[in-house]
Write a protein that holds these residues in place. Structure first.
Motif, PDB file in Angstrom:
ATOM      1  N   ARG A  38       0.844  -1.196   0.000  1.00  0.00           N
ATOM      2  CA  ARG A  38       0.000   0.000   0.000  1.00  0.00           C
ATOM      3  C   ARG A  38       0.880   1.247   0.000  1.00  0.00           C
ATOM      4  NH1 ARG A  38      -4.153  -0.879   4.843  1.00  0.00           N
ATOM      5  NH2 ARG A  38      -2.360  -1.821   5.867  1.00  0.00           N
ATOM      6  N   PHE A  39       0.298   2.348  -0.461  1.00  0.00           N
ATOM      7  CA  PHE A  39       1.024   3.616  -0.462  1.00  0.00           C
ATOM      8  C   PHE A  39       0.959   4.271   0.910  1.00  0.00           C
ATOM      9  CE2 PHE A  39       0.033   3.670  -5.115  1.00  0.00           C
ATOM     10  CZ  PHE A  39       1.343   3.654  -5.551  1.00  0.00           C
ATOM     11  N   LEU A  40       2.081   4.836   1.313  1.00  0.00           N
ATOM     12  CA  LEU A  40       2.150   5.685   2.497  1.00  0.00           C
ATOM     13  C   LEU A  40       2.171   7.128   2.006  1.00  0.00           C
ATOM     14  CD1 LEU A  40       2.585   6.172   5.567  1.00  0.00           C
ATOM     15  CD2 LEU A  40       5.044   6.074   5.093  1.00  0.00           C
ATOM     16  N   TYR A  41       1.278   7.951   2.541  1.00  0.00           N
ATOM     17  CA  TYR A  41       1.190   9.355   2.159  1.00  0.00           C
ATOM     18  C   TYR A  41       1.649  10.219   3.325  1.00  0.00           C
ATOM     19  CZ  TYR A  41      -1.856   7.605  -1.546  1.00  0.00           C
ATOM     20  OH  TYR A  41      -2.376   6.921  -2.616  1.00  0.00           O
ATOM     21  N   ARG A  42       2.581  11.133   3.048  1.00  0.00           N
ATOM     22  CA  ARG A  42       3.026  12.110   4.040  1.00  0.00           C
ATOM     23  C   ARG A  42       2.767  13.491   3.461  1.00  0.00           C
ATOM     24  NH1 ARG A  42       8.916  10.224   4.797  1.00  0.00           N
ATOM     25  NH2 ARG A  42       8.482   9.431   2.734  1.00  0.00           N
ATOM     26  N   LEU A  43       1.892  14.235   4.126  1.00  0.00           N
ATOM     27  CA  LEU A  43       1.511  15.557   3.647  1.00  0.00           C
ATOM     28  C   LEU A  43       1.964  16.628   4.616  1.00  0.00           C
ATOM     29  CD1 LEU A  43      -1.114  13.508   3.018  1.00  0.00           C
ATOM     30  CD2 LEU A  43      -1.929  15.598   1.992  1.00  0.00           C
ATOM     31  N   GLU A  44       2.325  17.775   4.071  1.00  0.00           N
ATOM     32  CA  GLU A  44       2.569  18.963   4.882  1.00  0.00           C
ATOM     33  C   GLU A  44       1.881  20.129   4.190  1.00  0.00           C
ATOM     34  OE1 GLU A  44       6.244  21.769   5.821  1.00  0.00           O
ATOM     35  OE2 GLU A  44       6.319  19.880   6.942  1.00  0.00           O
ATOM     36  N   VAL A  45       1.038  20.824   4.952  1.00  0.00           N
ATOM     37  CA  VAL A  45       0.294  21.966   4.436  1.00  0.00           C
ATOM     38  C   VAL A  45       0.805  23.218   5.127  1.00  0.00           C
ATOM     39  CG1 VAL A  45      -1.993  22.995   4.137  1.00  0.00           C
ATOM     40  CG2 VAL A  45      -1.737  20.505   4.088  1.00  0.00           C
ATOM     41  N   GLY A  46       1.096  24.240   4.349  1.00  0.00           N
ATOM     42  CA  GLY A  46       1.499  25.542   4.886  1.00  0.00           C
ATOM     43  C   GLY A  46       0.327  26.504   4.787  1.00  0.00           C
ATOM     44  N   TYR A  47       0.101  27.270   5.844  1.00  0.00           N
ATOM     45  CA  TYR A  47      -1.040  28.189   5.894  1.00  0.00           C
ATOM     46  C   TYR A  47      -0.588  29.644   5.867  1.00  0.00           C
ATOM     47  CZ  TYR A  47      -3.856  24.103   6.852  1.00  0.00           C
ATOM     48  OH  TYR A  47      -4.476  22.885   6.738  1.00  0.00           O
ATOM     49  N   SER A  48      -1.519  30.517   5.542  1.00  0.00           N
ATOM     50  CA  SER A  48      -1.223  31.937   5.367  1.00  0.00           C
ATOM     51  C   SER A  48      -0.731  32.612   6.647  1.00  0.00           C
ATOM     52  CB  SER A  48      -2.458  32.670   4.833  1.00  0.00           C
ATOM     53  OG  SER A  48      -3.562  32.489   5.705  1.00  0.00           O
ATOM     54  N   ASP A  49      -0.988  32.028   7.804  1.00  0.00           N
ATOM     55  CA  ASP A  49      -0.510  32.616   9.061  1.00  0.00           C
ATOM     56  C   ASP A  49       0.855  32.054   9.473  1.00  0.00           C
ATOM     57  OD1 ASP A  49      -1.166  30.045   9.857  1.00  0.00           O
ATOM     58  OD2 ASP A  49      -2.402  30.679  11.566  1.00  0.00           O
ATOM     59  N   GLY A  50       1.464  31.250   8.614  1.00  0.00           N
ATOM     60  CA  GLY A  50       2.774  30.672   8.906  1.00  0.00           C
ATOM     61  C   GLY A  50       2.726  29.321   9.595  1.00  0.00           C
ATOM     62  N   SER A  51       1.542  28.863   9.983  1.00  0.00           N
ATOM     63  CA  SER A  51       1.438  27.561  10.646  1.00  0.00           C
ATOM     64  C   SER A  51       1.524  26.439   9.609  1.00  0.00           C
ATOM     65  CB  SER A  51       0.124  27.464  11.425  1.00  0.00           C
ATOM     66  OG  SER A  51      -0.984  27.528  10.549  1.00  0.00           O
ATOM     67  N   LYS A  52       1.786  25.227  10.106  1.00  0.00           N
ATOM     68  CA  LYS A  52       1.891  24.050   9.244  1.00  0.00           C
ATOM     69  C   LYS A  52       1.094  22.909   9.856  1.00  0.00           C
ATOM     70  CE  LYS A  52       6.520  25.151   7.735  1.00  0.00           C
ATOM     71  NZ  LYS A  52       6.737  25.348   6.411  1.00  0.00           N
ATOM     72  N   LYS A  53       0.632  22.021   8.999  1.00  0.00           N
ATOM     73  CA  LYS A  53      -0.060  20.813   9.438  1.00  0.00           C
ATOM     74  C   LYS A  53       0.572  19.642   8.719  1.00  0.00           C
ATOM     75  CE  LYS A  53      -4.326  18.749  10.558  1.00  0.00           C
ATOM     76  NZ  LYS A  53      -4.011  18.609  11.945  1.00  0.00           N
ATOM     77  N   ARG A  54       0.921  18.616   9.476  1.00  0.00           N
ATOM     78  CA  ARG A  54       1.485  17.392   8.903  1.00  0.00           C
ATOM     79  C   ARG A  54       0.544  16.236   9.197  1.00  0.00           C
ATOM     80  NH1 ARG A  54       7.534  18.654  10.926  1.00  0.00           N
ATOM     81  NH2 ARG A  54       8.059  20.054   9.238  1.00  0.00           N
ATOM     82  N   VAL A  55       0.323  15.418   8.165  1.00  0.00           N
ATOM     83  CA  VAL A  55      -0.569  14.264   8.296  1.00  0.00           C
ATOM     84  C   VAL A  55       0.047  13.094   7.544  1.00  0.00           C
ATOM     85  CG1 VAL A  55      -2.894  13.364   7.903  1.00  0.00           C
ATOM     86  CG2 VAL A  55      -2.588  15.801   8.339  1.00  0.00           C
ATOM     87  N   LYS A  56       0.019  11.906   8.171  1.00  0.00           N
ATOM     88  CA  LYS A  56       0.451  10.666   7.522  1.00  0.00           C
ATOM     89  C   LYS A  56      -0.749   9.736   7.428  1.00  0.00           C
ATOM     90  CE  LYS A  56       3.787   9.183  10.118  1.00  0.00           C
ATOM     91  NZ  LYS A  56       4.985   8.553  10.692  1.00  0.00           N
ATOM     92  N   ALA A  57      -0.843   9.039   6.300  1.00  0.00           N
ATOM     93  CA  ALA A  57      -1.941   8.092   6.108  1.00  0.00           C
ATOM     94  C   ALA A  57      -1.462   6.934   5.249  1.00  0.00           C
ATOM     95  CB  ALA A  57      -3.131   8.778   5.441  1.00  0.00           C
ATOM     96  N   LEU A  58      -2.097   5.797   5.435  1.00  0.00           N
ATOM     97  CA  LEU A  58      -1.788   4.608   4.649  1.00  0.00           C
ATOM     98  C   LEU A  58      -2.990   4.268   3.784  1.00  0.00           C
ATOM     99  CD1 LEU A  58       0.453   2.432   4.249  1.00  0.00           C
ATOM    100  CD2 LEU A  58      -0.820   1.030   5.879  1.00  0.00           C
ATOM    101  N   GLN A  59      -2.733   4.029   2.520  1.00  0.00           N
ATOM    102  CA  GLN A  59      -3.787   3.699   1.564  1.00  0.00           C
ATOM    103  C   GLN A  59      -4.599   2.503   2.057  1.00  0.00           C
ATOM    104  OE1 GLN A  59      -2.268   1.882  -2.005  1.00  0.00           O
ATOM    105  NE2 GLN A  59      -3.919   2.725  -3.247  1.00  0.00           N
TER     106      GLN A  59
END
Length: 142
Positions: free
Chosen positions: A87-108
């Motif tokens: 299965r695929f492992l997904y690692r995401l990082e989102v950058g927001y307009s206020d400088g904050s970040k969100k990281r999320v990992k998920a498995l298909q």
């Protein structure tokens, strides 16, 4: 008895004034929105790795999805203990307009992966890449 009526009238009048007073207006807050997303997809049957990245001012659907309260409330990890098989492992990082970040990992294919997370992954995988950036300037005439 007359004094009671006067006191009651004063109390009711004051109560009316208090409830009729306009509520203090809070200063408007600027909405925080996603400005960039990077995702690494690894694993799968062939065991390869792919990188995806988008940035912009919020006009892309994937950035709008990552700006929603539902996405912002996601946990950081949706990977089960048993990561078998192919299965695929997904690692995401989102950058927001206020400088904050969100990281999320998920498995298909993991039961319980939130729909908003799957939608963001699907949109990233479906977003056309700038094909010219992957080839030398003279391709295919080398």
């Amino acid at each position: 008895m007359k004094n009671c009526k006067v006191i009651l009238a004063v109390v009711l009048t004051l109560a009316g004034l208090v409830t009729a007073a306009p509520a203090a207006q809070a200063a408007p807050r600027k909405a925080v929105h996603a400005v960039s997303i990077a995702m690494i997809r690894s694993g799968g049957y062939a065991g390869g790795s792919s990188n995806y990245a988008v940035s912009g001012n919020g006009t892309l659907k994937v950035l709008r999805l990552a700006s929603t309260p539902a996405f912002r409330k996601l946990r950081s990890n949706y990977v089960p203990k048993n990561t078998c098989c192919d299965r695929f492992l997904y690692r995401l990082e989102v950058g927001y307009s206020d400088g904050s970040k969100k990281r999320v990992k998920a498995l298909q294919g993991t039961p319980g992966n939130p729909k908003i997370l799957l939608s963001v992954i699907h949109e990233l995988e479906s977003t056309p890449a700038n094909v010219a950036s992957y080839f030398p300037p003279v391709f295919p005439f080398i």
